[in-house]
Motif scaffolding. Structure first.
Motif, PDB file in Angstrom:
ATOM      1  N   ARG A  53       0.836  -1.213   0.000  1.00 62.77           N
ATOM      2  CA  ARG A  53       0.000   0.000   0.000  1.00 62.77           C
ATOM      3  C   ARG A  53       0.868   1.258   0.000  1.00 62.77           C
ATOM      4  N   GLU A  54       1.940   1.210   0.793  1.00 62.76           N
ATOM      5  CA  GLU A  54       2.816   2.382   0.859  1.00 62.76           C
ATOM      6  C   GLU A  54       3.549   2.587  -0.467  1.00 62.76           C
ATOM      7  N   ALA A  55       4.023   1.493  -1.062  1.00 72.29           N
ATOM      8  CA  ALA A  55       4.750   1.606  -2.327  1.00 72.29           C
ATOM      9  C   ALA A  55       3.838   2.154  -3.425  1.00 72.29           C
ATOM     10  N   ALA A  56       2.600   1.694  -3.464  1.00 70.80           N
ATOM     11  CA  ALA A  56       1.657   2.159  -4.486  1.00 70.80           C
ATOM     12  C   ALA A  56       1.411   3.658  -4.332  1.00 70.80           C
ATOM     13  N   MET A  57       1.303   4.096  -3.090  1.00 73.72           N
ATOM     14  CA  MET A  57       1.063   5.514  -2.822  1.00 73.72           C
ATOM     15  C   MET A  57       2.288   6.348  -3.224  1.00 73.72           C
ATOM     16  N   ALA A  58       3.479   5.852  -2.875  1.00 75.82           N
ATOM     17  CA  ALA A  58       4.710   6.565  -3.209  1.00 75.82           C
ATOM     18  C   ALA A  58       4.870   6.670  -4.726  1.00 75.82           C
ATOM     19  N   TYR A  59       4.540   5.576  -5.416  1.00 77.02           N
ATOM     20  CA  TYR A  59       4.637   5.555  -6.875  1.00 77.02           C
ATOM     21  C   TYR A  59       3.674   6.579  -7.482  1.00 77.02           C
ATOM     22  N   ALA A  60       2.441   6.592  -6.960  1.00 75.84           N
ATOM     23  CA  ALA A  60       1.433   7.520  -7.486  1.00 75.84           C
ATOM     24  C   ALA A  60       1.855   8.974  -7.255  1.00 75.84           C
ATOM     25  N   GLU A  61       2.428   9.241  -6.083  1.00 81.68           N
ATOM     26  CA  GLU A  61       2.857  10.614  -5.781  1.00 81.68           C
ATOM     27  C   GLU A  61       4.013  11.043  -6.682  1.00 81.68           C
ATOM     28  N   LYS A  62       4.933  10.117  -6.887  1.00 78.16           N
ATOM     29  CA  LYS A  62       6.089  10.408  -7.733  1.00 78.16           C
ATOM     30  C   LYS A  62       5.639  10.662  -9.175  1.00 78.16           C
ATOM     31  N   ALA A  63       4.753   9.820  -9.658  1.00 80.12           N
ATOM     32  CA  ALA A  63       4.265   9.959 -11.030  1.00 80.12           C
ATOM     33  C   ALA A  63       3.545  11.299 -11.198  1.00 80.12           C
TER      34      ALA A  63
ATOM     35  N   MET B  87      -0.760  -0.402  10.363  1.00 81.10           N
ATOM     36  CA  MET B  87      -1.669   0.584   9.724  1.00 81.10           C
ATOM     37  C   MET B  87      -0.859   1.477   8.772  1.00 81.10           C
ATOM     38  N   ASN B  88      -1.333   1.625   7.548  1.00 82.50           N
ATOM     39  CA  ASN B  88      -0.555   2.471   6.623  1.00 82.50           C
ATOM     40  C   ASN B  88      -0.678   3.934   7.015  1.00 82.50           C
ATOM     41  N   LYS B  89       0.375   4.653   6.736  1.00 84.07           N
ATOM     42  CA  LYS B  89       0.433   6.035   7.196  1.00 84.07           C
ATOM     43  C   LYS B  89      -0.595   6.895   6.475  1.00 84.07           C
ATOM     44  N   LYS B  90      -0.797   6.562   5.202  1.00 84.94           N
ATOM     45  CA  LYS B  90      -1.634   7.439   4.392  1.00 84.94           C
ATOM     46  C   LYS B  90      -2.671   6.596   3.662  1.00 84.94           C
ATOM     47  N   GLU B  91      -3.922   6.959   3.832  1.00 85.85           N
ATOM     48  CA  GLU B  91      -4.986   6.200   3.184  1.00 85.85           C
ATOM     49  C   GLU B  91      -4.997   6.519   1.687  1.00 85.85           C
ATOM     50  N   TRP B  92      -5.226   5.487   0.874  1.00 87.38           N
ATOM     51  CA  TRP B  92      -5.383   5.733  -0.564  1.00 87.38           C
ATOM     52  C   TRP B  92      -6.603   6.630  -0.782  1.00 87.38           C
ATOM     53  N   PRO B  93      -6.531   7.568  -1.730  1.00 85.70           N
ATOM     54  CA  PRO B  93      -7.690   8.448  -1.943  1.00 85.70           C
ATOM     55  C   PRO B  93      -8.937   7.690  -2.414  1.00 85.70           C
ATOM     56  N   LEU B  94     -10.059   8.355  -2.236  1.00 87.41           N
ATOM     57  CA  LEU B  94     -11.352   7.777  -2.635  1.00 87.41           C
ATOM     58  C   LEU B  94     -11.697   8.245  -4.046  1.00 87.41           C
TER      59      LEU B  94
ATOM     60  N   SER C 145     -18.115   3.878  -4.902  1.00 88.68           N
ATOM     61  CA  SER C 145     -16.763   4.422  -4.833  1.00 88.68           C
ATOM     62  C   SER C 145     -15.759   3.348  -4.480  1.00 88.68           C
ATOM     63  N   ILE C 146     -14.505   3.724  -4.554  1.00 84.54           N
ATOM     64  CA  ILE C 146     -13.417   2.758  -4.416  1.00 84.54           C
ATOM     65  C   ILE C 146     -12.168   3.496  -3.929  1.00 84.54           C
ATOM     66  N   HIS C 147     -11.317   2.837  -3.190  1.00 87.46           N
ATOM     67  CA  HIS C 147     -10.024   3.446  -2.837  1.00 87.46           C
ATOM     68  C   HIS C 147      -8.948   2.950  -3.793  1.00 87.46           C
ATOM     69  N   ALA C 148      -8.066   3.831  -4.220  1.00 91.11           N
ATOM     70  CA  ALA C 148      -6.946   3.425  -5.067  1.00 91.11           C
ATOM     71  C   ALA C 148      -5.866   4.492  -4.995  1.00 91.11           C
ATOM     72  N   ALA C 149      -4.615   4.070  -5.272  1.00 86.38           N
ATOM     73  CA  ALA C 149      -3.495   5.009  -5.193  1.00 86.38           C
ATOM     74  C   ALA C 149      -3.511   5.986  -6.367  1.00 86.38           C
ATOM     75  N   ASP C 150      -3.884   5.488  -7.557  1.00 89.43           N
ATOM     76  CA  ASP C 150      -3.950   6.383  -8.720  1.00 89.43           C
ATOM     77  C   ASP C 150      -5.091   5.964  -9.644  1.00 89.43           C
ATOM     78  N   ALA C 151      -5.256   6.732 -10.732  1.00 90.61           N
ATOM     79  CA  ALA C 151      -6.410   6.522 -11.615  1.00 90.61           C
ATOM     80  C   ALA C 151      -6.397   5.130 -12.247  1.00 90.61           C
ATOM     81  N   GLU C 152      -5.207   4.698 -12.645  1.00 91.00           N
ATOM     82  CA  GLU C 152      -5.102   3.400 -13.311  1.00 91.00           C
ATOM     83  C   GLU C 152      -5.567   2.279 -12.360  1.00 91.00           C
TER      84      GLU C 152
END
Lengths: 317, 95
Positions: A299-309, B1-8, B26-33
């Motif tokens: 989860r952390e890696a995915a977030m870091a990747y998204a932020e970097k991109a 617990m992850n430090k930062k929740e993936w956006p909604l 809705s769904i949580h994900a790190a990015d659009a893809e």
């Protein structure tokens, strides 16, 4: 002055409830209505997520490729149901992380049925047929619950749930039409799951403190005992069809009420499991905590990747 | 617990070619893809869609439900915007 404004908002809310108008996330609602919903919806979501564990236990040992594919699809549906419900709860202002934390710390509850073990393949059949059957009984009225996002999530869940019950019944039917040993296996699973399934509807009406208010707010449409009675009336003929004996010597058709009378439920067992002392409570929480911890780096890696991109995109723009 | 929740993300699905995309949840994900992939797994397990839109929930702006009465009021008294407001003699066809 303030109390006058407050009252009128409450009046509007009560009017909506009375005239069957759904409450939506941004509408004013009493704090207790919000709290009740957050508790109920998140408990419901946790049940879907923890509910994957007893069945997941049999994915690698399903008796055929067909059964394995079906069980995988079913368990995946449960994950989906959990996600629909978590997002419905989030519309009330709680966060996904908060809900996970409450589950993992043991603060939040989930359906106590999932604290029982799945000892044989017949248990997978019994869960689909009985547990999902009881879930449908509970969930169909929730499609008309007064909170819009919860009702919409339930419509989605109910559409998918009937496959779950049918696949369970089919497993039971196959076993019941099989060898003596297979039939015994089905009966043995039925014996173990029957009573805990009846407990799924929750405490007796007179011992269910939230029921009255929830009925008034139209969160609940029927009481625990009403739904339990309907469930028994629906299941007894199905058990008879399968040639299984309901493990209740007091079960008897009552012509006057047009339903079955059934034996006393062991509420001590129920409360004991609710309090965390069921056969699998510790295992279930341990498994969820392990999954959460071991997935943290992803989860952390995915977030870091998204932020970097995102930063890179900004720079090149 | 992850430090930062993936956006909604809010998910919109076109159920059939030729129909509008409709909000489904809705769904949580790190990015659009990832949001599109997760939306596929959560909302289209039974062929419910042929196209998915996702948008970060924080980008959605909404009208205020508490002002819905006055906000939509201008349309309330304009019955003449509906065809049934007008009387057409029975012998007039195709109108």
């Amino acid at each position: 002055m303030e109390t006058i404004v407050e009252k009128s908002l409450e009046d509007i809310f009560e009017e909506k409830i009375a005239s069957e108008i759904r409450i939506e996330p941004k509408d004013w609602m009493p704090e207790k209505y919000r709290k009740t919903l957050v508790r109920q919806i998140s408990q419901h979501a946790h049940s879907e997520i923890v509910g994957m564990l007893p069945e997941g236990n049999w994915i690698t040992r399903a008796p055929s490729l067909k059964r394995k594919a079906i069980l995988l699809a079913k368990v995946q549906d449960e994950a989906g149901h959990g996600l629909y419900l978590y997002s419905a709860a989030e519309t009330l202002g709680t966060s996904r992380d908060q809900m996970f934390e409450d589950l993992l710390s043991g603060k939040a509850k989930y359906s106590s049925i999932f604290n029982y073990p799945t000892l044989s393949w017949a248990d997978v059949g019994a869960i689909g047929w009985l547990v999902d059957g009881a879930a449908i009984m509970n969930q169909v009225p929730l499609c008309r619950t007064s909170y819009g996002p919860y009702a919409r999530a339930m419509v989605r869940v109910c559409k998918e749930e009937s496959f779950h019950q049918r696949q369970g019944f089919e497993i039971m039917m196959t076993l019941c039409n099989g060898s003596e040993e297979q039939k015994e296996m089905a009966q043995e699973a039925f014996n173990r799951w029957w009573w805990p399934t009846l407990m799924m509807f929750g405490p007796k009406d007179e011992e269910s403190p939230n029921t009255e208010q929830s009925m008034r707010w139209k969160i609940k449409r029927f009481t625990n005992d009403e739904l339990r009675q309907r469930f028994v009336d629906m299941m007894v003929p199905q058990a008879e069809f399968l040639g299984l004996t309901v493990p209740d010597k007091d079960l008897k058709w009552n012509e006057a009420k047009g339903g079955y009378d059934f034996g006393a439920i062991d509420w001590n067992e129920f409360w004991n499991v609710v309090k965390g002392n069921g056969p699998c409570n510790k295992d279930r929480l341990k498994a969820r905590n392990k999954a959460q911890e071991e997935g943290a780096w992803v989860r952390e890696a995915a977030m870091a990747y998204a932020e970097k991109a995102a930063t890179r995109e900004k720079k090149s723009a | 617990m992850n430090k930062k929740e993936w956006p909604l993300w809010e998910v919109f699905i076109r159920s059939k070619q030729g129909l509008d995309h409709k909000h489904v949840g809705s769904i949580h994900a790190a990015d659009a893809e990832m949001a599109i992939l997760n939306a596929r797994d959560v909302y289209t397990r039974r062929m419910e869609g042929v196209s998915i839109w996702v948008v970060e929930s924080s980008h959605i702006h909404a009208s205020n439900p508490e002002e819905a009465g006055s906000f939509f009021d201008p349309a309330n008294d304009k019955v003449y915007r509906h065809p049934t407001f007008y009387v057409v003699p029975a012998e007039i066809k195709n109108m």
